[in-house]
Structure formats: structure tokens, C-alpha cells
Design an enzyme around this catalytic site. Structure first.
Site, PDB file in Angstrom:
ATOM      1  N   CYS A  30       8.688  28.571  33.346  1.00  0.00           N
ATOM      2  CA  CYS A  30       7.552  28.301  32.452  1.00  0.00           C
ATOM      3  C   CYS A  30       6.949  29.611  31.982  1.00  0.00           C
ATOM      4  O   CYS A  30       6.544  30.435  32.803  1.00  0.00           O
ATOM      5  CB  CYS A  30       6.468  27.522  33.187  1.00  0.00           C
ATOM      6  SG  CYS A  30       7.066  26.023  33.936  1.00  0.00           S
TER       7      CYS A  30
ATOM      8  N   CYS B 274       4.228  18.331  28.884  1.00  0.00           N
ATOM      9  CA  CYS B 274       3.600  18.668  30.158  1.00  0.00           C
ATOM     10  C   CYS B 274       2.110  18.774  29.858  1.00  0.00           C
ATOM     11  O   CYS B 274       1.695  19.655  29.103  1.00  0.00           O
ATOM     12  CB  CYS B 274       4.159  20.002  30.666  1.00  0.00           C
ATOM     13  SG  CYS B 274       3.274  20.646  32.101  1.00  0.00           S
TER      14      CYS B 274
ATOM     15  N   CYS C 178      10.070  25.844  29.860  1.00  0.00           N
ATOM     16  CA  CYS C 178       8.765  25.321  29.460  1.00  0.00           C
ATOM     17  C   CYS C 178       7.987  26.482  28.871  1.00  0.00           C
ATOM     18  O   CYS C 178       8.130  27.619  29.330  1.00  0.00           O
ATOM     19  CB  CYS C 178       8.041  24.758  30.683  1.00  0.00           C
ATOM     20  SG  CYS C 178       6.372  24.154  30.294  1.00  0.00           S
TER      21      CYS C 178
ATOM     22  N   ARG D 212       2.226  17.507  39.156  1.00  0.00           N
ATOM     23  CA  ARG D 212       2.369  18.840  39.749  1.00  0.00           C
ATOM     24  C   ARG D 212       1.079  19.298  40.434  1.00  0.00           C
ATOM     25  O   ARG D 212       0.016  19.320  39.816  1.00  0.00           O
ATOM     26  CB  ARG D 212       2.780  19.867  38.692  1.00  0.00           C
ATOM     27  CG  ARG D 212       2.984  21.244  39.334  1.00  0.00           C
ATOM     28  CD  ARG D 212       3.541  22.294  38.382  1.00  0.00           C
ATOM     29  NE  ARG D 212       4.752  21.839  37.756  1.00  0.00           N
ATOM     30  CZ  ARG D 212       4.938  21.809  36.450  1.00  0.00           C
ATOM     31  NH1 ARG D 212       4.016  22.233  35.634  1.00  0.00           N
ATOM     32  NH2 ARG D 212       6.079  21.367  35.952  1.00  0.00           N
TER      33      ARG D 212
END
Ligand code: SAM
Ligand code: DTB
Ligand code: SF4
Length: 356
Positions: free
Chosen positions: A116, A207, A147, A279
Site C-alpha cells: 500500500c 478500501c 493499493c 483491517r
């Protein structure tokens, strides 16, 4: 000692249990009703929902890298990187592509399946896009999921990122619509939702989550989860951050959230978005092993690994290995073949990605 990386073993799921139906019509009252359940009932329910779609002993590992740090034009009250706050953070320019790829390689060797990359921008400029596109292509070629979180995106930006092969775009709603302007004044909640809609429309995975512990009330926590769960499709990944109180930010002295309330937030997120990866994000350095264990029991099944988030500390691999061994957890390994165009990501840990 449990191996840190194992393949997904679907036999460990609860046999014969039908997956929970996905709903997009949650109300605040229902969310509060879940929050207020006796703790044992809430956790039992969340764990039951979790087992219907996931192996409860597997946790997906992502690694973060700040590709452009500090000097951000936005005034997010929690953020170390806003130019509006005097936090003492050293700002830096956009990193070179080769360095990002070298860091991603190390993260992969340490068991991260997703890389990410975050930039402290209100939105990327077009010259920045050439560079971030090269980063996505380079990291994907390593066989990792990618990401990015770069702020607001235009129609052109989402197309470029999608065509580069970006798997996920992170853009958090952060809190409830009602509390939002107590935290951020330089952009609106509606703008946040517009970017999320563009990302979804492009076909990339979403996300999106938020932060708790910013002085928000019960209704705000409930409303934030209702906003996420009532999106046309649930975000595939839902980061729940515990505020990292950064000296020099307006939230430096925010009252800390009770860890039990934090666990309740995770459990309600799990129940409302049964097939999303939830998460356990920022704030783990401040949490005991016991709090983190309760979060995993409540349905969290993804973490950031490594000793740094973007600018703040994270527990690091040694500590996490010990925690995983104690709890019998192992990393969810994704079967990613960079040469194939199969559906990556959550399908490895859930039964059905598409939602009605
Ligand atoms: N500039 C981009 C944006 O805001 O979309 C990307 C980076 S931003 C740092 C990503 C997310 O990290 C924020 O939306 C927020 O939810 C979370 N975050 C940032 N600072 C945090 C802190 N001090 N504590 C907890 N979460 C934080
Ligand atoms: C998210 O929800 N949390 C991550 C990621 N998405 C980009 C970022 C947490 C940042 C914590 C504070 C810092 O490192 O500066
Ligand atoms: Fe900028 Fe993102 Fe930090 Fe807000 S959260 S100040 S947009 S880097």
C-alpha cells in the site's frame, strides 16, 4: 511455532453454515443495537458471521509505504502530514520508482501480500500520475497486490490507475457525515464519497474505513459504519484505525477510546459487512496483545505489518510473529500469478466477492 505464511485452508471454516446475506439498508438504530449487545453476545455473533466466510485463523498482511510525505494542503485534524499543523515532521518529495520497488520486494520477503503506497496529497497532479503508474506496474510485477491512497481522484486518474493494474484504492470516510467538519474543513464528505464512487465504477476494489477515538460519539461511530455498509457494494477492505494522537495536531489531546469500545466497533463492522476484510489498522502499538486478540476474535482479519505505518510506529515483525504464534494465527497467502488476469484479493479469503 506456527509458520508465518500458510495457504488458505477453507476446511477450517464452520462447516455447512450459510454465508450471511449482504445488506445495504442498515439504520443507525440497528447499528447501535449491535453496539449495545452484551459483549459476549456481540463477539459470539461477530465470530459466527466471520466463520461463515473466512478462515478465523488467517490474517491478511499489508505493508505501507509513504511515497510522498508531509506538506499536505488538507487540514485533517488527526494527521501528522497536514501543512496546517506544526508536528515537526520532515516533508519529502515523491520517491523514486526504483526505491519503491526495492522496498516492496523486502516487504514481500517478510510475508506481506499487499503493498500500500500513500501520498500526502489533496489529489495527484498529472505529472505525479506518470510516476505512480510506474510504481503500480513495478510492484505488481513482483506478484504482490497493490493499493494506493493519493487523495481525491478525477475520472482520468481512476482510469490510469486501473489500467496500470492497481488492485485497491484506499480512501476513508474517516467518521460520520455529522462529525466530519469538526475534523476536516478543506474538503467535504460528499467529495470523499464521489471519489469512492469513481473508484468503484472503474472496477478497482475499494478500501474504505475510518478512525475511532477522535472524540466522536456513539451515533457517529454507528453512522460511519452505516455509510460504509450502505454503499452500493461493501468496500472489499475496511480499515478501522484507532487514533494515533500526534503532538502538534488538533487531536493531540483527544480522549482515548476504551479498548472494549474499539473491539465493539470491529465486531459491528464485521456483522454489517460480513464478507469484507476488516483491517485492524493504526494504533496497534498502543494495544495490548489481549486487545488485539479480541479484535481478531471480533472479526478483524487484516493488519499492516512492519515497524512503520506512514509516519507513525507499528509493532514490527518480531512482535507480530510472537503474537501470531501465541494465537495460532498465520498469514493469508494470496495465489497471485502476475502473468494471469484472474480475480486477485479477497476471493482468496471469502466465498463470493460480487454483491447484489
Ligand atoms: N492523503 C490521502 C487521503 O487522506 O486520502 C492518503 C493518506 S491518509 C494518511 C490515509 C488515512 O490514514 C486517513 O484517511 C486516516 O483514516 C488514516 N490516518 C491518518 N492519520 C492517522 C492517525 N494519526 N491515526 C489514525 N489514522 C490515521
Ligand atoms: C488506513 O486506513 N490507515 C493507514 C492506511 N489506510 C493508509 C494509514 C494509517 C496512518 C497512521 C498515521 C501515520 O502513519 O502517519
Ligand atoms: Fe493530507 Fe491525507 Fe493527511 Fe488529510 S489524511 S492531511 S489528505 S495526507
Amino acid at each position: 511455532m506456527t509458520s508465518s505464511v500458510t495457504r488458505l485452508d477453507t476446511s477450517a471454516r464452520t462447516p455447512g453454515r450459510a454465508a450471511a446475506a449482504l445488506r445495504h439498508d442498515w439504520t443507525r438504530g440497528e447499528a447501535l443495537g449491535l453496539y449495545d449487545l452484551p459483549f459476549m453476545d456481540l463477539l459470539f455473533r461477530a465470530q459466527t458471521v466471520h466463520r461463515a466466510s473466512f478462515d478465523p485463523n488467517k490474517v491478511q498482511k499489508s505493508r505501507l509505504l509513504s511515497i510522498k510525505t508531509g506538506g499536505c494542503a488538507e487540514d485533517c485534524g488527526y494527521c501528522n502530514q497536514s501543512a496546517h499543523h506544526k508536528t515537526g515532521l520532515k516533508a519529502s518529495k515523491l520517491m523514486e520508482v526504483e526505491r519503491v520497488i526495492a522496498e516492496a520486494k523486502k516487504a514481500k520477503a517478510q510475508g506481506a501480500s499487499r503493498y500500500c503506497m500513500g501520498a500526502a496529497w489533496r489529489s495527484p497532479k498529472s505529472r505525479d500520475m506518470d510516476v505512480v503508474v510506474a510504481m503500480v506496474e513495478g510492484v505488481k510485477a513482483l506478484g504482490m497486490e497493490t493499493c494506493m491512497t493519493l487523495g481525491m481522484l478525477s475520472d482520468d486518474d481512476v482510469v490510469r490507475l486501473r489500467d496500470a493494474g492497481l488492485d485497491y484504492y484506499n480512501h476513508n470516510v474517516d467518521t460520520s457525515e455529522a462529525y466530519y467538519d469538526k475534523i476536516i474543513t478543506t474538503r467535504t464528505y460528499a467529495e470523499r464519497l464521489d471519489t469512492l464512487a469513481r473508484v468503484r465504477e472503474s472496477g478497482m476494489k475499494v478500501c474504505s474505513g475510518g478512525i475511532v477515538g477522535m472524540g466522536e460519539g456513539r451515533n457517529d461511530r454507528a453512522d460511519m459504519l452505516v455509510t460504509l455498509a450502505n454503499l452500493e457494494e461493501h468496500p472489499e477492505s475496511v480499515p478501522i484505525n484507532m487514533l494515533v494522537a500526534i503532538p502538534g495536531t488538533p487531536l493531540e489531546h483527544a480522549e482515548r477510546i476504551d479498548p472494549i469500545d474499539f473491539v465493539r466497533t470491529i465486531a459491528v463492522a464485521r456483522i454489517m459487512m460480513p464478507k469484507s476484510f476488516v483491517r485492524l489498522s493504526a494504533g496497534r502499538t498502543e494495544m495490548s496483545d489481549e486487545t488485539q486478540a479480541l479484535c481478531f476474535f471480533a472479526g478483524a482479519n487484516s493488519i499492516f505489518v512492519g515497524d512503520m505505518l506512514l509516519t507513525a510506529d507499528n509493532p514490527g515483525d518480531d512482535k507480530d510473529s510472537r503474537l501470531f504464534a501465541k494465537l495460532g494465527l498465520s498469514a493469508l497467502e494470496l495465489n497471485l500469478d502476475p502473468s494471469s488476469d484472474h480475480e486477485p484479493g479477497p476471493s482468496a479469503g471469502r466465498q463470493d466477492v460480487r454483491q447484489s
